[in-house]
Structure formats: structure tokens, C-alpha cells
Design an enzyme around this catalytic site. Sequence first.
Site, PDB file in Angstrom:
ATOM      1  CE  LYS A  44      -5.973  -2.399   6.895  1.00  0.00           C
ATOM      2  NZ  LYS A  44      -5.622  -0.983   7.285  1.00  0.00           N
TER       3      LYS A  44
ATOM      4  N   GLY B 152       4.596  -3.357   4.729  1.00  0.00           N
ATOM      5  CA  GLY B 152       4.463  -2.539   5.932  1.00  0.00           C
ATOM      6  C   GLY B 152       5.656  -2.751   6.837  1.00  0.00           C
TER       7      GLY B 152
ATOM      8  CB  THR C  78      10.144  -5.476  10.512  1.00  0.00           C
ATOM      9  OG1 THR C  78      10.806  -5.151   9.285  1.00  0.00           O
ATOM     10  CG2 THR C  78      10.690  -6.783  11.045  1.00  0.00           C
ATOM     11  CD  GLU C  79       5.470  -3.320  16.364  1.00  0.00           C
ATOM     12  OE1 GLU C  79       5.861  -2.236  15.873  1.00  0.00           O
ATOM     13  OE2 GLU C  79       4.718  -3.395  17.348  1.00  0.00           O
TER      14      GLU C  79
ATOM     15  N   GLY D 271       4.578  -7.255  10.164  1.00  0.00           N
ATOM     16  CA  GLY D 271       4.887  -8.425   9.329  1.00  0.00           C
ATOM     17  C   GLY D 271       4.960  -9.706  10.154  1.00  0.00           C
TER      18      GLY D 271
ATOM     19  CD  GLU E 192       8.451  -6.729  -1.213  1.00  0.00           C
ATOM     20  OE1 GLU E 192       9.536  -6.423  -0.684  1.00  0.00           O
ATOM     21  OE2 GLU E 192       8.384  -7.332  -2.297  1.00  0.00           O
TER      22      GLU E 192
ATOM     23  CB  CYS F 224      10.553   0.242   2.325  1.00  0.00           C
ATOM     24  SG  CYS F 224      10.233   0.179   0.567  1.00  0.00           S
TER      25      CYS F 224
ATOM     26  CD  GLU G 110      11.715   1.310   8.260  1.00  0.00           C
ATOM     27  OE1 GLU G 110      10.843   0.728   8.918  1.00  0.00           O
ATOM     28  OE2 GLU G 110      11.800   1.212   7.018  1.00  0.00           O
TER      29      GLU G 110
HETATM   30  P1  NAP Z   1       2.291  -0.777   9.294  1.00  0.00           P
HETATM   31  O1  NAP Z   1       1.926  -0.072  10.518  1.00  0.00           O
HETATM   32  O2  NAP Z   1       2.974  -2.082   9.377  1.00  0.00           O
HETATM   33  O3  NAP Z   1       0.952  -0.890   8.443  1.00  0.00           O
HETATM   34  C1  NAP Z   1       0.891  -1.508   7.196  1.00  0.00           C
HETATM   35  C2  NAP Z   1      -0.499  -2.039   6.973  1.00  0.00           C
HETATM   36  O4  NAP Z   1      -0.765  -3.093   7.899  1.00  0.00           O
HETATM   37  C3  NAP Z   1      -1.593  -1.001   7.200  1.00  0.00           C
HETATM   38  O5  NAP Z   1      -2.631  -1.239   6.275  1.00  0.00           O
HETATM   39  C4  NAP Z   1      -2.032  -1.323   8.615  1.00  0.00           C
HETATM   40  O6  NAP Z   1      -3.312  -0.860   8.931  1.00  0.00           O
HETATM   41  C5  NAP Z   1      -1.968  -2.826   8.603  1.00  0.00           C
HETATM   42  N1  NAP Z   1      -1.911  -3.444   9.930  1.00  0.00           N
HETATM   43  C6  NAP Z   1      -1.537  -2.892  11.114  1.00  0.00           C
HETATM   44  N2  NAP Z   1      -1.630  -3.792  12.107  1.00  0.00           N
HETATM   45  C7  NAP Z   1      -2.078  -4.939  11.555  1.00  0.00           C
HETATM   46  C8  NAP Z   1      -2.378  -6.240  12.060  1.00  0.00           C
HETATM   47  N3  NAP Z   1      -2.209  -6.546  13.341  1.00  0.00           N
HETATM   48  N4  NAP Z   1      -2.819  -7.181  11.194  1.00  0.00           N
HETATM   49  C9  NAP Z   1      -2.964  -6.911   9.890  1.00  0.00           C
HETATM   50  N5  NAP Z   1      -2.703  -5.697   9.355  1.00  0.00           N
HETATM   51  C10 NAP Z   1      -2.260  -4.724  10.171  1.00  0.00           C
HETATM   52  O7  NAP Z   1       3.236   0.102   8.379  1.00  0.00           O
HETATM   53  P2  NAP Z   1       3.031   1.612   7.995  1.00  0.00           P
HETATM   54  O8  NAP Z   1       3.268   2.444   9.197  1.00  0.00           O
HETATM   55  O9  NAP Z   1       1.756   1.787   7.275  1.00  0.00           O
HETATM   56  O10 NAP Z   1       4.199   1.779   6.907  1.00  0.00           O
HETATM   57  C11 NAP Z   1       5.532   1.944   7.266  1.00  0.00           C
HETATM   58  C12 NAP Z   1       6.346   0.663   7.162  1.00  0.00           C
HETATM   59  O11 NAP Z   1       6.164   0.028   5.905  1.00  0.00           O
HETATM   60  C13 NAP Z   1       7.827   0.915   7.256  1.00  0.00           C
HETATM   61  O12 NAP Z   1       8.425  -0.009   8.125  1.00  0.00           O
HETATM   62  C14 NAP Z   1       8.323   0.703   5.842  1.00  0.00           C
HETATM   63  O13 NAP Z   1       9.681   0.359   5.754  1.00  0.00           O
HETATM   64  C15 NAP Z   1       7.412  -0.337   5.350  1.00  0.00           C
HETATM   65  N6  NAP Z   1       7.358  -0.333   3.882  1.00  0.00           N
HETATM   66  C16 NAP Z   1       7.977  -1.325   3.217  1.00  0.00           C
HETATM   67  C17 NAP Z   1       7.967  -1.356   1.839  1.00  0.00           C
HETATM   68  C18 NAP Z   1       8.655  -2.454   1.083  1.00  0.00           C
HETATM   69  O14 NAP Z   1       8.346  -2.631  -0.078  1.00  0.00           O
HETATM   70  N7  NAP Z   1       9.541  -3.205   1.672  1.00  0.00           N
HETATM   71  C19 NAP Z   1       7.305  -0.365   1.139  1.00  0.00           C
HETATM   72  C20 NAP Z   1       6.679   0.637   1.859  1.00  0.00           C
HETATM   73  C21 NAP Z   1       6.713   0.634   3.234  1.00  0.00           C
HETATM   74  P3  NAP Z   1      -3.456   0.572   9.667  1.00  0.00           P
HETATM   75  O15 NAP Z   1      -3.169   1.581   8.630  1.00  0.00           O
HETATM   76  O16 NAP Z   1      -4.866   0.616  10.117  1.00  0.00           O
HETATM   77  O17 NAP Z   1      -2.470   0.616  10.797  1.00  0.00           O
END
Ligand code: NAP
Length: 498
Positions: free
Chosen positions: A194, A247, A249-250, A252, A269, A303, A400
Amino acid sequence: MAMAYPLNGSTREFLARRLDLFVDGRMQRATDDGRLEVSDPASGERLTDIALGSARDIDAAVDAARRALRGPWGRMTADERTRALLDYARLIESNATLFTEIAVLDNGMPWPIAQSTAPFCAMFLRYYAGWVSKIAGETLPSAGNGKRPNELLAYTLREPVGVVGAITPWNYPFGMEMLKIAPVLATGCTVVLKPAEQAPLASLLLAELAAQAGVPAGVLNVVTGLGETAGAALAAHPGVDKVAFTGSTEVGRSIVQAAAGNLKRVSLELGGKSPVVIFPDADLNQAIPGAAMAAFLLQGQNCVCGSRVFVHESIAAAVGEGIAALARQLKIGSGFDPSVMIGPVISREQRDRIEALLATAKPEGAKLLAGGGRGTGNGWFVEPTVYANCLPEMTIVREEIFGPVIAMQTFNDGDLESIAAQANDTVYGLSGSVWTRDLATAHRMVRMIDAGQVGVNCHAAMDPSMPFGGNKQSGWGREFGREGLDLYLKTKAVTITW
Ligand code: NAP
Ligand code: MG
């Protein structure tokens, strides 16, 4: 905006197609009719639209992935699977221009970074292709059941964990998906992916190319859609054996809760607030651009972003001015302009979120050295921004931001333990770097920084062989390298007596 650049024919063709879900080896319509617009963050203009997958589509994709485990995929020899990964890598490389243009359009990334997507994916696949034939158990000196060693054989089998649910963010399309796909294929698992709603195109291309490379139907399925519906259904699904999430932390935390139902395995991650620590003996010609790009790469939407810079007070003015001068020089604009180093952030919401965080800086006492504005153009631009005189409790130091923002703090001649304690004063622990010419300072700081990755005179070096992941609230587990395989394997202990 896209129209102002002569897009490659394959890119135009891809954008002109109707895009649906990729399940069981082919594009299939979602069960609901809903569509979601995909837009170019550099202009706000529509590129195409995608299907909104539902929980029922997730069910169908998980079924296909389960069947594929028992099909030809599960019976392939290691050599056959190695070849499939290598063929897939070659096919990706031959589509490099398509990858680059889709990355610029879908994510907004500058051209030179977008150009890294196809080589990165191919390198990852080749690295894991090498592991396929080396995944092996052990023969063990067991003498269980009252038997002598010559009356028993004890060994372990390393088996694919099964159906994987992968959920990815938008910040480095192609790469983020490949971090899951390559070890899934290497270990003989199958996956339902997804992707992020804001950059979903890469995943569909990757799935089609895998099929073209001979990866059997059902092994790699993509269900586009919303996190709260499709993503949540995947994380909670009883037919999924493991969820691999990248994605925030929230989200996660919600993945962990959703996974509790069938106690599926989870790797995470997550976010970061990584420290960059510059000692007075550092080579500032290296450290200043190093610190700037540690934070500004991908508009800070990464990240490992080095968002907290710690500088010895004796060099704070020089380093602050050096980073600020670079921030003012970096060209902002569409990624199709080859001289642009700073593209747009992903969306209006993200731009507004970053600006709301920046608005707290001055009232809380930070001093603006560069940036803070929007730059020009119709897209979602944020200038590279540098704040000095920051203190540990400030909002821009704690949160962040996921934007091109540096918060600078200083340290004095205190012991290294207290400098490391400043660097570790965050709930995150993903990355960090130390800039010094002194070996003792470097090695001692490396041990004391609480992060999954530390660089000395470099920030966030990435290689498929190097384990990657976070401590504390930055995640669970390590991707990349041999450890990355363990996330997708389970061990069976076998005892045979006669
Ligand atoms: P996000 O809002 O957490 O979204 C990540 C993924 O999760 C998206 O596909 C999102 O779908 C999905 N998602 C959202 N709510 C969900 C739920 N309740 N259940 C299951 N899946 C759900 O993060 P983002 O805004 O895309 O990315 C930014 C974050 O990612 C930052 O905090 C960054 O630090 C982190 N990140 C970490 C790494 C690492 O390797 N540590 C690498 C890259 C990014 P939608 O798109 O439809 O919301
Ligand atoms: Mg999101």
C-alpha cells in the site's frame, strides 16, 4: 508544469493510461469506483488519478499473495529466483528515464536525486540477488531425547515468513518500495504493498516491471488508496504474516495496535530528529556543506534529516553564517530545471504544517539566519531555513518538521558525555553525525550517540550492505544488509532420530 518540459514518450504513455490496482499479475478495477487525483507538487497541476482500494480489495490481494506462496514461486530454485531478481534489476535500469521523470512529477524531487531512483533500485535488487543462494540453516550438535550424536541429526531451516503487508511513505518513491520488495523477493515471500497516496505511481510501475521480468502473478500486489482504509485493513489483516512499515511514528503506533490481532510480525522505520555535531577541530570546508545538505536534501523530507546542528561556541558564528550562505544560494524550483537543488515539498498541507512550526521559532527565542519564506512559483515551496540560538525545549528542536529546516544549538568545552547527552535529548534515534579530525573524539562519540546509524565526517551514508533502522521511537528492526533478510525469514528447528 509537466507540459513545459519535453517528457519522454514512455512517461507520457504511462500518465495517459487508466491506473487501477495491480493484483494477481494484472491491473484490476477496485471494488469501489472512487478515484484520487495525483498532482505535481511543483505546480499543483493534476497528473493522473489512481484507484481507491478498499478493505475488500486488500482481502483479494492477500488471497492472491497467499496462493502465490504455494504456486510456482514457492517451488523455484535459488538459482531461478536469483535470475528473476537480476532480470528485474536490468529491466528497471532500461526504464531509467521513466523512473526519473515520474519521481520528479510525483514527488517533486530535484532531477539529480530523481536520477538516482532506478540505479538505487537496481543496486538493491542485485545486492539481495546475491543473498538468495546463501540463505541457509545450520547443522547443530544437539544430543536431545537421550540420544548420542550418532543417533540424531539436528538442523535448522530458514523459511519465508509468508505474506507481507508493506506500507510506504511518499518521500523517496521507487526507493521506499524497493526497500521492501527486494528482500521479499530474495526470501521467497509475497507482498501486498500500500503506497503513500501522495506518491503512488512508482509502486504500480515497479509491480508491472516485476511481472515483465518473470516474477509470477500474485507475488507483488499493489493496492493504492488511503492509509486509514486500505492501509489500516492491511495492517490488521489476519491473512498477513508480517507488516513492514515506513512512515511517521504516530502511524507506526497504530500499526502496532492493528497488528496485535493475529500477532503478526512488525518492522517499523519511523521518524527522526537527527543530530549533527561539529567540533572546533573539524574541517569546516567539509562540515558546513555537509551539515547543510544533511538537512536540505529532499527539502528535508527525509527521515535521516540532520535537523539539529550542534556547534562548539567558538565556531558557531562561522558555521551559522556558512550554512546560511549556502541556504540562500540553493536554487528553488521545479525538479526539471537541472540547476535546481530544492524542489517543492509534497503538498499544500505539508507546506502549511512546516510554516506553522516555523511560526513558533521567533516567539520562542530562535534567531533566523536564512530562509523562512516560500520562494516563488505556484507549487508548495519552502526556502531552506536556518535558525541559531536554539534551546532544547523549543518546538523546532523537539518536533520532526520534515522540511528544509536547521535548528542550531551550541556546546562549550564540557566533557564529551554532556555533548552526547545534548545530541541524544530527543525521543528519536535514527541517524547522527560527528564532524572532527580527532580519532578519540570520533570513536567516543560514535559509541555514545543513541542512533541506528552514525557518520563521522559524513551524514547518513546509505548502502544496501549497511543495516538501517532506528533506536527509541525511530523504529523496530533493521532493513538493508543481511539483517534485513531476517525480517522476512522464520527459523524451524528439526530433529531426526533413527
Ligand atoms: P505517514 O503519514 O505515517 O504515512 C506512511 C504510510 O502509512 C502511507 O502509505 C499512509 O497512507 C499510511 N497510513 C496512514 N495512516 C495509516 C493507518 N492508520 N494504517 C495504516 N497505514 C496508514 O507518513 P508520511 O507522511 O507518508 O511520511 C513521513 C514520515 O515518514 C516521517 O515521519 C518520516 O520520518 C518517516 N520516514 C521514515 C523513514 C525511515 O526509514 N525511518 C523513511 C522515510 C520516511 P496515506 O498516504 O494514505 O496517508
Ligand atoms: Mg500521510
